[in-house]
Design an enzyme around this catalytic site. Sequence first.
Site, PDB file in Angstrom:
ATOM      1  N   LYS A   1      26.968  60.741 -40.834  1.00 26.03           N
ATOM      2  CA  LYS A   1      27.126  61.014 -39.711  1.00 26.03           C
ATOM      3  C   LYS A   1      28.502  62.407 -40.239  1.00 26.03           C
ATOM      4  O   LYS A   1      28.093  63.710 -39.170  1.00 26.03           O
ATOM      5  CB  LYS A   1      27.409  60.890 -38.284  1.00 26.03           C
ATOM      6  CG  LYS A   1      26.587  59.476 -37.823  1.00 26.03           C
ATOM      7  CD  LYS A   1      27.103  58.435 -37.149  1.00 26.03           C
ATOM      8  CE  LYS A   1      25.928  57.443 -37.026  1.00 26.03           C
ATOM      9  NZ  LYS A   1      26.437  56.462 -36.028  1.00 26.03           N
TER      10      LYS A   1
ATOM     11  N   GLU B   1      28.636  67.202 -47.702  1.00 28.25           N
ATOM     12  CA  GLU B   1      29.465  66.670 -47.412  1.00 28.25           C
ATOM     13  C   GLU B   1      30.655  66.362 -46.712  1.00 28.25           C
ATOM     14  O   GLU B   1      31.177  67.900 -46.071  1.00 28.25           O
ATOM     15  CB  GLU B   1      30.094  65.473 -48.608  1.00 28.25           C
ATOM     16  CG  GLU B   1      31.043  64.189 -48.439  1.00 28.25           C
ATOM     17  CD  GLU B   1      29.926  62.772 -47.613  1.00 28.25           C
ATOM     18  OE1 GLU B   1      29.492  63.444 -46.544  1.00 28.25           O
ATOM     19  OE2 GLU B   1      29.859  61.789 -48.038  1.00 28.25           O
ATOM     20  N   ASP B   2      31.065  65.827 -45.727  1.00 27.84           N
ATOM     21  CA  ASP B   2      32.051  66.456 -44.953  1.00 27.84           C
ATOM     22  C   ASP B   2      33.540  65.613 -45.558  1.00 27.84           C
ATOM     23  O   ASP B   2      34.557  66.776 -45.737  1.00 27.84           O
ATOM     24  CB  ASP B   2      32.515  65.179 -43.987  1.00 27.84           C
ATOM     25  CG  ASP B   2      32.742  63.678 -43.894  1.00 27.84           C
ATOM     26  OD1 ASP B   2      32.143  63.119 -45.140  1.00 27.84           O
ATOM     27  OD2 ASP B   2      33.062  63.180 -42.567  1.00 27.84           O
TER      28      ASP B   2
ATOM     29  N   ASP C   1      36.096  61.210 -50.915  1.00 22.86           N
ATOM     30  CA  ASP C   1      38.475  60.392 -50.545  1.00 22.86           C
ATOM     31  C   ASP C   1      37.801  59.587 -51.656  1.00 22.86           C
ATOM     32  O   ASP C   1      38.380  59.526 -52.816  1.00 22.86           O
ATOM     33  CB  ASP C   1      37.650  59.090 -49.438  1.00 22.86           C
ATOM     34  CG  ASP C   1      38.394  58.595 -49.196  1.00 22.86           C
ATOM     35  OD1 ASP C   1      39.739  58.621 -49.902  1.00 22.86           O
ATOM     36  OD2 ASP C   1      39.318  58.418 -48.009  1.00 22.86           O
TER      37      ASP C   1
ATOM     38  N   LYS D   1      39.343  64.233 -51.436  1.00 23.35           N
ATOM     39  CA  LYS D   1      41.129  63.641 -50.964  1.00 23.35           C
ATOM     40  C   LYS D   1      41.559  63.148 -52.704  1.00 23.35           C
ATOM     41  O   LYS D   1      41.170  62.075 -52.429  1.00 23.35           O
ATOM     42  CB  LYS D   1      41.267  62.804 -50.370  1.00 23.35           C
ATOM     43  CG  LYS D   1      42.644  62.207 -49.337  1.00 23.35           C
ATOM     44  CD  LYS D   1      42.438  61.370 -48.401  1.00 23.35           C
ATOM     45  CE  LYS D   1      42.536  61.396 -47.514  1.00 23.35           C
ATOM     46  NZ  LYS D   1      42.235  60.739 -46.044  1.00 23.35           N
TER      47      LYS D   1
ATOM     48  N   PHE E   1      45.430  60.092 -42.919  1.00 25.53           N
ATOM     49  CA  PHE E   1      43.997  59.278 -41.716  1.00 25.53           C
ATOM     50  C   PHE E   1      43.654  60.577 -40.995  1.00 25.53           C
ATOM     51  O   PHE E   1      44.051  60.706 -39.922  1.00 25.53           O
ATOM     52  CB  PHE E   1      43.739  58.848 -41.476  1.00 25.53           C
ATOM     53  CG  PHE E   1      42.797  57.616 -40.953  1.00 25.53           C
ATOM     54  CD1 PHE E   1      41.897  58.101 -39.546  1.00 25.53           C
ATOM     55  CD2 PHE E   1      42.425  56.207 -41.537  1.00 25.53           C
ATOM     56  CE1 PHE E   1      41.131  58.015 -39.916  1.00 25.53           C
ATOM     57  CE2 PHE E   1      41.345  55.953 -41.320  1.00 25.53           C
ATOM     58  CZ  PHE E   1      40.566  56.575 -40.540  1.00 25.53           C
TER      59      PHE E   1
ATOM     60  N   ARG F   1      34.857  62.359 -33.786  1.00 27.68           N
ATOM     61  CA  ARG F   1      34.399  63.220 -34.521  1.00 27.68           C
ATOM     62  C   ARG F   1      33.187  64.407 -33.924  1.00 27.68           C
ATOM     63  O   ARG F   1      33.867  65.715 -34.554  1.00 27.68           O
ATOM     64  CB  ARG F   1      32.839  62.454 -34.796  1.00 27.68           C
ATOM     65  CG  ARG F   1      32.005  61.364 -35.565  1.00 27.68           C
ATOM     66  CD  ARG F   1      30.940  61.266 -35.612  1.00 27.68           C
ATOM     67  NE  ARG F   1      30.892  60.106 -36.889  1.00 27.68           N
ATOM     68  CZ  ARG F   1      30.886  59.852 -37.876  1.00 27.68           C
ATOM     69  NH1 ARG F   1      31.437  60.768 -38.934  1.00 27.68           N
ATOM     70  NH2 ARG F   1      30.624  58.441 -38.483  1.00 27.68           N
TER      71      ARG F   1
END
Length: 188
Positions: free
Chosen positions: A49, A105-106, A109, A137, A158, A171
């Site tokens: 999402k 993709e957001d 990580d 990241k 975070f 979000r």
Amino acid sequence: MVSKDMDQDIEKVFYTEEQLQARIAELGAQITADYKDFDEEIFCVGILKGAVMFYTDLVRQIKLPINFDFMIASSYGNSTSTSGTVKILKDLDYDIEGKHLLVIEDIIDSGTTMHYLKKYFAARKPKSVKLCSLFSKPSRRTVDVDIDYCGFTVPDEFLVGYGLDYAEKYRNLPYVGVLKPSVYQNAD
């Protein structure tokens, strides 16, 4: 505990809405330039999402014909750290064989999910696979992942907002901010 006023849970704003939109316009222009001589349409796959906001803003900046598809894959669930196991909760609706695939993709990580998905997509024989991530990241990376188009490299904070979440919250913030540790500490 999430506050009703989500802004109170943010320690600091990392990227404003204006900074995000400016960088997304640059990424869209770069993708347009790179794909302009291709005969085939770009097959854009958004990883839900988290990528939905970035995906919709980015594809509007790509000035070429594209096809839309979405996938849900995760190695996190509601945790703040990866489980190491990727689960596909929604697969693609369309065949990607012979297509130019742009995975959107957001954030990359640990790299676990995208490493898995790149192999998964390659087995379906697309003409090409490129990855566009709004954030990377690298300090958290446990698996190497090549990002063809990266919006921002971020430190080990975070981050929430603009699609990034903590336990499905935050979000909808229009900016990206650092979540206060008091919100998620002792939650896992």
